[in-house]
Write a protein that holds these residues in place. Structure first.
Motif, PDB file in Angstrom:
ATOM      1  N   LYS A  46       0.749  -1.402   0.079  1.00 25.04           N
ATOM      2  CA  LYS A  46      -0.672  -0.050   0.025  1.00 25.04           C
ATOM      3  C   LYS A  46       0.371   1.133  -0.122  1.00 25.04           C
ATOM      4  O   LYS A  46       1.805   1.159   0.512  1.00 25.04           O
ATOM      5  N   GLY A  47       0.693   1.746  -0.688  1.00 24.95           N
ATOM      6  CA  GLY A  47       1.357   3.421  -1.511  1.00 24.95           C
ATOM      7  C   GLY A  47       1.149   4.358  -0.925  1.00 24.95           C
ATOM      8  O   GLY A  47      -0.331   4.967  -1.107  1.00 24.95           O
ATOM      9  N   PHE A  48       1.185   5.345  -0.904  1.00 26.37           N
ATOM     10  CA  PHE A  48       1.171   7.013  -0.619  1.00 26.37           C
ATOM     11  C   PHE A  48       1.684   7.837  -1.367  1.00 26.37           C
ATOM     12  O   PHE A  48       2.943   8.139  -2.163  1.00 26.37           O
ATOM     13  N   PHE A  49       1.155   8.750  -2.457  1.00 29.32           N
ATOM     14  CA  PHE A  49       0.980   9.743  -3.636  1.00 29.32           C
ATOM     15  C   PHE A  49       0.534  10.379  -3.589  1.00 29.32           C
ATOM     16  O   PHE A  49      -0.659  11.241  -3.003  1.00 29.32           O
ATOM     17  N   ASP A  50       1.872  12.366  -3.806  1.00 35.67           N
ATOM     18  CA  ASP A  50       1.545  13.485  -3.518  1.00 35.67           C
ATOM     19  C   ASP A  50       0.169  13.308  -4.956  1.00 35.67           C
ATOM     20  O   ASP A  50       0.428  13.048  -5.856  1.00 35.67           O
ATOM     21  N   ARG A  51      -0.890  14.139  -4.270  1.00 34.77           N
ATOM     22  CA  ARG A  51      -1.480  13.965  -5.481  1.00 34.77           C
ATOM     23  C   ARG A  51      -1.503  14.802  -6.547  1.00 34.77           C
ATOM     24  O   ARG A  51      -2.019  14.581  -7.781  1.00 34.77           O
ATOM     25  N   GLU A  52      -0.229  15.582  -6.643  1.00 37.77           N
ATOM     26  CA  GLU A  52      -0.255  16.863  -7.595  1.00 37.77           C
ATOM     27  C   GLU A  52       1.120  16.401  -8.406  1.00 37.77           C
ATOM     28  O   GLU A  52       1.258  15.787 -10.067  1.00 37.77           O
ATOM     29  N   THR A  53       2.057  15.266  -7.584  1.00 37.73           N
ATOM     30  CA  THR A  53       3.719  15.279  -9.112  1.00 37.73           C
ATOM     31  C   THR A  53       3.741  13.965  -8.963  1.00 37.73           C
ATOM     32  O   THR A  53       4.358  13.195  -8.966  1.00 37.73           O
ATOM     33  N   GLY A  54       2.513  13.302  -8.070  1.00 38.91           N
ATOM     34  CA  GLY A  54       3.342  11.358  -8.094  1.00 38.91           C
ATOM     35  C   GLY A  54       4.097  11.466  -7.234  1.00 38.91           C
ATOM     36  O   GLY A  54       3.770   9.905  -7.593  1.00 38.91           O
ATOM     37  N   VAL A  55       4.850  11.855  -6.400  1.00 40.48           N
ATOM     38  CA  VAL A  55       5.725  11.753  -6.333  1.00 40.48           C
ATOM     39  C   VAL A  55       5.664  11.086  -4.879  1.00 40.48           C
ATOM     40  O   VAL A  55       4.444  10.559  -3.830  1.00 40.48           O
ATOM     41  N   ALA A  56       6.328   9.443  -4.379  1.00 38.51           N
ATOM     42  CA  ALA A  56       6.121   8.465  -3.922  1.00 38.51           C
ATOM     43  C   ALA A  56       6.234   9.321  -1.805  1.00 38.51           C
ATOM     44  O   ALA A  56       7.150   9.683  -1.714  1.00 38.51           O
ATOM     45  N   LYS A  57       5.188   9.435  -0.561  1.00 41.89           N
ATOM     46  CA  LYS A  57       5.677   9.382   0.252  1.00 41.89           C
ATOM     47  C   LYS A  57       4.721   8.643   1.289  1.00 41.89           C
ATOM     48  O   LYS A  57       4.878   7.743   1.264  1.00 41.89           O
ATOM     49  N   GLN A  58       5.650   9.258   2.442  1.00 39.32           N
ATOM     50  CA  GLN A  58       4.641   8.436   3.941  1.00 39.32           C
ATOM     51  C   GLN A  58       3.261   8.642   3.737  1.00 39.32           C
ATOM     52  O   GLN A  58       2.531   9.723   3.910  1.00 39.32           O
ATOM     53  N   ALA A  59       2.761   7.312   4.886  1.00 40.82           N
ATOM     54  CA  ALA A  59       1.167   7.693   5.220  1.00 40.82           C
ATOM     55  C   ALA A  59       0.503   8.974   6.031  1.00 40.82           C
ATOM     56  O   ALA A  59      -0.429   9.770   5.765  1.00 40.82           O
ATOM     57  N   ASN A  60       1.723   9.905   6.433  1.00 47.45           N
ATOM     58  CA  ASN A  60       1.046  10.893   7.494  1.00 47.45           C
ATOM     59  C   ASN A  60       0.972  11.674   6.942  1.00 47.45           C
ATOM     60  O   ASN A  60       1.311  12.773   7.136  1.00 47.45           O
ATOM     61  N   CYS A  61       1.677  12.418   5.133  1.00 45.09           N
ATOM     62  CA  CYS A  61       2.158  13.590   5.111  1.00 45.09           C
ATOM     63  C   CYS A  61       0.212  13.883   4.231  1.00 45.09           C
ATOM     64  O   CYS A  61      -0.192  12.809   4.014  1.00 45.09           O
ATOM     65  N   SER A  62      -0.077  14.972   4.074  1.00 44.94           N
ATOM     66  CA  SER A  62      -0.929  15.442   3.742  1.00 44.94           C
ATOM     67  C   SER A  62      -0.639  15.499   1.708  1.00 44.94           C
ATOM     68  O   SER A  62       0.388  15.461   1.653  1.00 44.94           O
TER      69      SER A  62
END
Length: 766
Positions: A721-737
């Motif tokens: 289960k990944g988390f990605f920035d809505r604008e850039t598509g960059v992979a981030k951590q779950a607690n990021c906005s």
């Protein structure tokens, strides 16, 4: 010396003349008798050879029987309570309060108790068995044997006999040995047709004299004197011509048959030879087939009333046709029952119960055999390829297929109802539809015409039309392969683009709405079926790589690796589309679709078959991502109407439309079946239909007839289960906005630390 008078001499000469004449006549008669005996002897020897050849060898050419798939029930099987109920109804099982005999079942809301019939399975004979089948929300939860409560790993229902491939003589028959015939049926036959069967020697002179007297008294033929053996001789060897010579030949053959063979052999031959009616161009012979033809169930399961019905039909199948003259056959049936009561075969109470029973014949609108021209054409082709064209000419062959009768029925209803609604403006729409079994890779249903039973051009197999956006999942599967760096969140350009080919011609693809968003995520581009981002992605990964993915998935015809291919400038049939979407549904595994699972010869021996190999065409983790994206197509994409019709059910699908709305496509799957559907016109004219309004409407109707089973979200190694920035598509951590949760390949998911923001002074200290 005395002399004779002239008168005495004359008298003596006359006497000698008479004696001489009588002697000549006697001599001639004796010689004629010898000649006659010789002729009869030699003719009897000739007839005996004919009879021996028929009886000693194979008595009949038994048509090749074609069976459906055998429904398999096991813990976890994707079969719902209602679907099993429908299958049992199709097989002719009787619903009762408490199953007491083979062919019966009872049902509660979560369980079905079933007494299964014995049947011949490709892997061997299956005995009658009583089981309890339990269900939960996912399908079958348990199958237990009633006698000892033992849990069974797998339990098969008998397959449906779809049809028989009839030989040139037009005769149709199902052979049933005497020991499998109901005892009452045999008793009724003998009581009505030939009471002294076990006493006479093929011909019953007393019966002939009695019949002649009755007929003379009545002034017409009201009674026959033929024995069962004579009737058998007539049916086997003679025409229906009415002449003294034919009757003599019939009697002579009956005597020979009775001398040569046992009564039981003769009786078995009669029970399987007797003419019982006409199924259009097919002659129905024998009690086994007659039971299926009139009642839709095995002869062993008929009631006393139904068995009497069959005996009654022998007198005149045309005259007593139950659909044309039900009152005639009921009167004749009741007469048979009364004769059986008078002779002590039936008790008074059994007689009353039987005569009060309705005829119980099958609905004439429900055919005695399946009309499946599209599917049968494919079966014959596959049989010829695997076993040679001589196989279907052999007697007694049994062919087991992949067809799911319930899926076929649902497909036919969906096609008929939807095409009638879509074609209100007389656009001359046509259709091709293929449904596969996701687990076995077999073809479960096929429709090649808007009139499903029409035997003609098979659009499910033979058309070649541009598949449009149905190709897009393979573009995205190429990009999401483990060796590449794309994710479902990767941004794709959605801006005007112009491409130039080797001849200098330009191509400027457009989105459906002629609008551009600047940039969209990969999953958005797929679920919204955007053309421009798809072309950009395809160019980035390589058009030839996309073609290779499609070919590995089972596309059997050459592909021109031009950029326009990325938007579906590839022509195919519903069968070809079903093949590659079967690969998507089966975790990326390619298996060639098939229609035949096994073939048994006349001795029940399985013919050798080469098992088709499996190939991992698409990496399992990549396929998981594509399936996830295709579910979003149904939930919030171009197939939203489908998702709204089945809320809470996991379905995957893709719509497709060719240029100028000439071809409407849909391909999708649930946990059990994959479907590929084309709707269009034979003249390639415009239809004003899109994938969502045409072909998908057929699929929606199909699922309403055959409620879908939700796709199971089974974890796949290598997917996290990944988390990605809505604008850039960059992979981030779950607690990021500002992030979206999406499945991702673990090999390429590397979330940036601290959400990509500079560390605070206190974070540096820590």
């Amino acid at each position: 010396m005395t002399t004779k008078t002239p008168q005495k001499n004359t008298t003596s000469r006359r006497a000698r003349s008479r004696r001489g004449l009588l002697g000549h006549l006697w001599s001639l008669l004796w010689k004629l008798t010898l000649v006659g005996l010789a002729v009869v002897t030699f003719y009897s020897i000739y007839l005996d050879q004919i009879i021996a050849q028929k009886f000693t060898g194979q008595k009949w050419h038994l048509p090749a029987q074609v069976f459906s798939r055998s429904m398999a029930l096991y813990p976890g099987a994707a079969v719902s309570h209602s679907q099993l109920m429908a299958e049992l109804k199709l097989l002719g099982y009787r619903k009762v309060a408490n199953p007491a005999r083979v062919g019966e079942f009872s049902a509660s809301s979560t369980r079905i108790e079933l007494w299964r019939r014995p049947f011949l399975h490709p892997e061997g004979d299956q005995l009658a068995q009583r089981v309890m089948i339990s269900f939960d929300s996912n399908g079958v939860s348990a199958v237990a044997r009633m006698e000892d409560k033992r849990q069974l790993a797998v339990f098969h229902l008998e397959p449906v006999l779809l049809d028989r491939i009839i030989a040139s003589d037009g005769e149709d028959r199902l052979f049933v040995p005497t020991e499998e015939m109901p005892e009452f049926l045999v008793q009724a036959l003998l009581q009505v047709e030939d009471r002294s069967f076990y006493e006479h020697h093929g011909v019953n002179p007393i019966a002939i004299i009695r019949a002649a007297f009755v007929n003379l008294t009545a002034g017409r033929t009201v009674q026959g004197g033929s024995t069962l053996t004579q009737q058998l001789a007539k049916n086997f060897f003679l025409s229906s011509e009415r002449s003294l010579l034919r009757k003599v030949r019939e009697a002579l053959m009956a005597v020979i048959i009775d001398f040569r063979y046992s009564k039981d052999e003769i009786l078995e031959a009669y029970l399987n030879e007797v003419y019982m009616g006409q199924d259009k161009s097919r002659a129905v012979h024998g009690m086994g087939l007659a039971s299926r033809f009139y009642f839709g169930r095995p002869v062993s399961e008929l009631t006393l009333s139904q068995q009497a019905f069959l005996v009654a039909m022998i007198k005149g199948p045309s005259y007593y046709n139950p659909w044309r003259s039900p009152e005639r056959i009921q009167e004749r049936r009741d007469l048979v029952l009364r004769l059986l009561m008078d002779s002590g075969v039936l008790t008074t109470q059994e007689y009353k119960t039987a005569v009060e029973s309705p005829l119980g014949i099958r609905n004439l609108n429900k055919p005695a055999h399946q009309k499946l021209p599209s599917f049968f054409a494919l079966v014959k082709k596959e049989v010829n390829e695997r076993y040679g064209d001589a196989l279907l000419k052999q007697s007694g062959v049994k062919i087991y297929t992949t067809l799911d009768p319930m899926a076929q029925e649902a497909a036919e209803k969906a096609v008929t109802q939807t095409l009638k609604s879509l074609d209100k403006n007389n656009k001359s729409l046509q259709i091709g539809m293929v449904v596969t079994d996701k687990y076995t890779g077999g073809i479960a249903a096929m429709v090649g015409d808007k009139t499903p039973g029409f035997d003609g051009y098979n659009r499910a197999v033979e058309i070649r039309r541009p598949i449009g956006s149905l190709i897009k999942p393979f573009v995205y599967a190429t990009a999401l392969a483990p060796e590449r760096q794309f994710t479902l969140a990767t941004p794709l350009k959605d801006q005007p683009i112009t491409l130039k080919n080797e001849q200098g011609k330009t191509w400027s693809p457009q989105n459906f709405d002629k609008k551009f968003s600047g940039q969209v995520s990969l999953i958005t581009a797929l679920k919204k079926s955007l053309n421009v981002p798809t072309v950009n992605l395809g160019i980035a990964v390589g058009v030839s790589a996309v073609a290779d993915t499609l070919e590995r998935s089972g596309w059997q015809e050459p592909i021109n690796a031009y950029p326009s291919m990325l938007l579906g400038a590839v022509s195919g049939s519903p069968l070809m589309v079903a093949q590659v979407y079967q690969t998507l549904a089966d975790n990326g595994v390619y298996r060639k679709l098939t229609t035949v699972t096994a073939v048994l010869d006349a001795d029940k021996n399985p013919l050798p078959v080469t098992r088709l190999p499996k190939e991992q065409a698409i990496a399992p983790e990549t396929d998981f991502l594509i399936q996830y994206a295709m579910q979003q197509v149904v939930n919030t994409g171009t197939a939203t109407r489908l998702g709204n019709a089945f809320p809470g059910v996991g379905l995957a699908g893709k719509t497709g439309t060719s240029n100028d709305s000439r071809d409407s496509w849909f391909a999708g799957f649930d946990e059990r079946n994959v479907a590929a559907i084309w709707v269009g016109r034979d003249d390639n004219g415009k239809t004003s239909l899109y994938g969502s309004s045409g072909a998908m409407a057929v699929y929606l109707a199909f699922l309403k007839e055959r409620p879908p089973i939700s796709l199971r979200a089974i974890p796949v190694p290598g997917v996290v289960k990944g988390f990605f920035d809505r604008e850039t598509g960059v992979a981030k951590q779950a607690n990021c906005s500002n992030v979206d949760a999406l499945p991702a390949l673990s090999s390429s998911y590397r979330p940036i630390e601290n959400c990509g923001e500079p560390l605070q002074w206190w974070q540096k200290i820590l």
